[in-house]
Design a protein around this motif. Structure first.
Motif, PDB file in Angstrom:
ATOM      1  N   HIS A  18       0.831  -1.211   0.000  1.00  0.00           N
ATOM      2  CA  HIS A  18       0.000   0.000   0.000  1.00  0.00           C
ATOM      3  C   HIS A  18       0.863   1.257   0.000  1.00  0.00           C
ATOM      4  CE1 HIS A  18      -4.038  -1.641   0.326  1.00  0.00           C
ATOM      5  NE2 HIS A  18      -3.516  -2.591   1.075  1.00  0.00           N
ATOM      6  N   GLU A  20       0.345   3.945  -1.422  1.00  0.00           N
ATOM      7  CA  GLU A  20      -0.513   5.145  -1.393  1.00  0.00           C
ATOM      8  C   GLU A  20      -0.728   5.676   0.019  1.00  0.00           C
ATOM      9  OE1 GLU A  20      -3.339   1.728  -0.828  1.00  0.00           O
ATOM     10  OE2 GLU A  20      -1.651   2.082  -2.169  1.00  0.00           O
ATOM     11  N   GLU A 105      -8.977   6.312  -7.511  1.00  0.00           N
ATOM     12  CA  GLU A 105      -8.219   5.071  -7.694  1.00  0.00           C
ATOM     13  C   GLU A 105      -7.414   4.738  -6.440  1.00  0.00           C
ATOM     14  OE1 GLU A 105      -7.313   1.588  -9.165  1.00  0.00           O
ATOM     15  OE2 GLU A 105      -8.697   2.951 -10.155  1.00  0.00           O
ATOM     16  N   LYS A 108      -9.824   3.421  -3.874  1.00  0.00           N
ATOM     17  CA  LYS A 108     -10.183   2.038  -4.183  1.00  0.00           C
ATOM     18  C   LYS A 108      -9.103   1.085  -3.671  1.00  0.00           C
ATOM     19  CE  LYS A 108     -11.324  -0.894  -8.132  1.00  0.00           C
ATOM     20  NZ  LYS A 108     -11.425  -0.950  -9.593  1.00  0.00           N
ATOM     21  N   ARG A 109      -7.840   1.437  -3.899  1.00  0.00           N
ATOM     22  CA  ARG A 109      -6.738   0.592  -3.408  1.00  0.00           C
ATOM     23  C   ARG A 109      -6.704   0.579  -1.885  1.00  0.00           C
ATOM     24  NH1 ARG A 109      -2.377   2.878  -7.296  1.00  0.00           N
ATOM     25  NH2 ARG A 109      -1.140   3.032  -5.410  1.00  0.00           N
ATOM     26  N   LEU A 112      -9.029  -1.824  -0.025  1.00  0.00           N
ATOM     27  CA  LEU A 112      -8.654  -3.238   0.040  1.00  0.00           C
ATOM     28  C   LEU A 112      -8.103  -3.626   1.412  1.00  0.00           C
ATOM     29  CD1 LEU A 112      -6.968  -3.604  -3.467  1.00  0.00           C
ATOM     30  CD2 LEU A 112      -9.297  -4.252  -2.791  1.00  0.00           C
TER      31      LEU A 112
END
Length: 166
Positions: A18, A20, A105, A108-109, A112
């Motif tokens: 991750h 991000e 986007e 969205k990641r 998870l």
């Protein structure tokens, strides 16, 4: 919410699960009409503004690299650690709310990782991270962490606000 499972992230490493979640991750967003290229830039710009250092604030806005932004943030005049400690979590939270809400986007990641506590597994940071690498066996036991995991807690909260808690 009390999480028993962890999702580790750290730094700017693009091959982490991750990336991000990192403050260094390049993801443009706008707050109050000003565009930031990452949450590290937002945090240090806001720090300079709070302490009245307009010169450093402008340099931070012009700096493209999060490493340079962080270095400039360490040069802020009139810095007061106790005041910064009192406001920094809210500042980082707001930056991450904007980063993820303006970059679908990335959100969205981030989604998870639902159901887990995000953990900044930085062996060098005992404030924003846990002071341990993810590969250290102690990282799997919250009571053995060497740091506060402020960033992990913030990004977890951002995810839960924007994606809903399961």
């Amino acid at each position: 919410m009390n999480y028993s499972d962890f999702t580790f992230f750290w730094g700017h490493i693009e091959d982490s699960v991750h990336p991000e979640c990192s403050q260094f991750y390049k993801s443009p967003f706008i707050i109050d009409g000003i565009e930031f290229n990452c949450t590290e830039q937002w945090m240090h710009w806001k720090k300079a503004v709070i302490f009245g250092d307009q010169e450093i604030a402008q340099k931070i806005l012009l700096a493209k690299s999060p490493f340079d932004q962080k270095k400039l943030g360490r040069e802020v005049s009139n810095f007061n650690a106790s005041l910064w400690s009192a406001v920094s979590v809210d500042i980082v939270f707001r930056g991450n709310i904007e980063k993820f809400s303006q970059n679908p986007e990335l959100l969205k990641r981030l989604s998870l990782s639902k159901g887990t506590l995000l953990v900044e597994a930085s062996p060098y940071d005992t404030i924003w991270g846990i002071g341990l690498d993810a590969s250290d066996p102690k990282a799997l036991h919250k009571d053995q962490w060497q740091g506060q995991n402020l960033l992990g807690n913030i990004v977890t909260r951002v995810r839960d606000v924007l994606c809903g808690v399961i």
